[in-house]
Write an enzyme that holds these catalytic residues in place. Structure first.
Site, PDB file in Angstrom:
ATOM      1  N   HIS A   1       0.862  -1.186   0.000  1.00 26.10           N
ATOM      2  CA  HIS A   1       0.000   0.000   0.000  1.00 26.10           C
ATOM      3  C   HIS A   1       0.898   1.237   0.000  1.00 26.10           C
ATOM      4  O   HIS A   1       1.869   1.296   0.754  1.00 26.10           O
ATOM      5  CB  HIS A   1      -0.902  -0.013   1.239  1.00 26.10           C
TER       6      HIS A   1
ATOM      7  N   THR B   1       9.632   3.768  -6.372  1.00 21.57           N
ATOM      8  CA  THR B   1      10.984   3.189  -6.486  1.00 21.57           C
ATOM      9  C   THR B   1      11.311   2.384  -5.224  1.00 21.57           C
ATOM     10  O   THR B   1      11.998   1.354  -5.305  1.00 21.57           O
ATOM     11  CB  THR B   1      12.068   4.279  -6.676  1.00 21.57           C
TER      12      THR B   1
HETATM   13  C1  GAR Z   1       1.537   0.934  -6.368  1.00 21.15           C
HETATM   14  O1  GAR Z   1       1.911   2.217  -5.945  1.00 21.15           O
HETATM   15  C2  GAR Z   1       0.840   0.217  -5.226  1.00 21.15           C
HETATM   16  O2  GAR Z   1       1.365   0.506  -3.970  1.00 21.15           O
HETATM   17  C3  GAR Z   1      -0.557   0.749  -5.362  1.00 21.15           C
HETATM   18  O3  GAR Z   1      -0.798   0.812  -6.746  1.00 21.15           O
HETATM   19  C4  GAR Z   1       0.439   1.013  -7.426  1.00 21.15           C
HETATM   20  C5  GAR Z   1       0.567  -0.075  -8.457  1.00 21.15           C
HETATM   21  O4  GAR Z   1       1.675   0.140  -9.286  1.00 21.15           O
HETATM   22  N1  GAR Z   1      -1.504  -0.087  -4.693  1.00 21.15           N
HETATM   23  C6  GAR Z   1      -2.596   0.372  -4.113  1.00 21.15           C
HETATM   24  O5  GAR Z   1      -2.906   1.539  -4.108  1.00 21.15           O
HETATM   25  C7  GAR Z   1      -3.439  -0.682  -3.452  1.00 21.15           C
HETATM   26  N2  GAR Z   1      -4.349  -0.101  -2.519  1.00 21.15           N
HETATM   27  P1  GAR Z   1       2.197  -1.037 -10.224  1.00 21.15           P
HETATM   28  O6  GAR Z   1       0.987  -1.618 -10.949  1.00 21.15           O
HETATM   29  O7  GAR Z   1       3.136  -0.362 -11.160  1.00 21.15           O
HETATM   30  O8  GAR Z   1       2.865  -2.068  -9.351  1.00 21.15           O
END
Ligand code: GAR
Length: 204
Positions: free
Chosen positions: A123, A186
């Site tokens: 998260h 990152t």
């Molecule tokens: C990430 O920042 C993750 O922490 C967030 O979505 C993004 C996905 O990026 N998750 C949430 O907000 C879940 N509640 P990615 O698809 O490039 O890994």
């Protein structure tokens, strides 16, 4: 007599970009999870057919599948109907670990309980601060000097559960939600693979 330990299987759920999934898949290769931890990524499943992460996963040679949540919209209880099919799809891989990596659906309690103790999430905030959406803008609006990300076990309460890892980044004076999100992301790519590796070692 040689006794082979049972292979630990990982299923990763995504909804979009898939950069965390990619970081995990790269760590699995680089750190030789298959050889050293007896663990492999069995599948990457998306609830969106157009998720960019599906292409990245396929390029890594991973099995991909789609369970499109929009296909359940006309059901009496669309969330449960979707979760039931998602659970059946995941369970066909007999997972030791289910990893939510930017999976943007709120899961039903029945689903979460089914995977209790083997369901991880990342998260983009320093939980317990800012559960839910728009975490980076909320951190900026609150005047936070630091923001970050949290890897945690999933419980039936949204964005709660035992914390396995956190990363902290500064919030800069000229940050927008986008620049802060990029700085946090990152660090997500560092802590999520590390936390999964530690989890795999802990379950033996
Ligand atoms: C990430 O920042 C993750 O922490 C967030 O979505 C993004 C996905 O990026 N998750 C949430 O907000 C879940 N509640 P990615 O698809 O490039 O890994």
């Amino acid at each position: 007599m040689v006794i082979m330990a049972c292979m630990k299987t990982i299923v990763i759920l995504i909804s979009g970009g898939g950069s965390n999934m990619l970081a995990i898949a790269r760590a699995a290769l680089l750190h030789e999870w298959e050889e050293k931890l007896n663990a492999r990524i069995a599948a990457v499943i998306s609830n969106r057919p157009d998720a960019r992460g599906l292409t990245l996963a396929a390029d890594m040679g991973l099995t991909t599948q789609v369970v499109d949540h929009t296909a359940f919209a006309d059901r009496a209880d669309p969330r449960t109907a979707f979760d039931d099919v998602l659970r059946q799809t995941i369970d066909s891989y007999e997972p030791s670990l289910v990893v939510l990596a930017g999976f943007m659906r709120i899961l039903t309690p029945g689903f979460v309980v089914h995977y209790e103790g083997r369901l991880l999430n990342i998260h983009p905030s320093l939980l317990p601060a800012f559960p839910g959406l728009h975490t980076h803008q909320r951190a900026i609006d609150a005047g936070c000097r630091f923001a970050g990300a949290t890897v945690h076990q999933v419980t039936t309460e949204l964005d709660h559960g035992p914390i396995l890892a956190q990363a902290v980044v500064p919030v800069l004076a000229d940050d927008t939600a986008d620049t802060l999100a990029a700085r946090v992301l990152t660090q997500e790519h560092v802590i999520y693979p590390q936390a999964i590796e530690a989890f795999l070692k802990a379950i033996g």
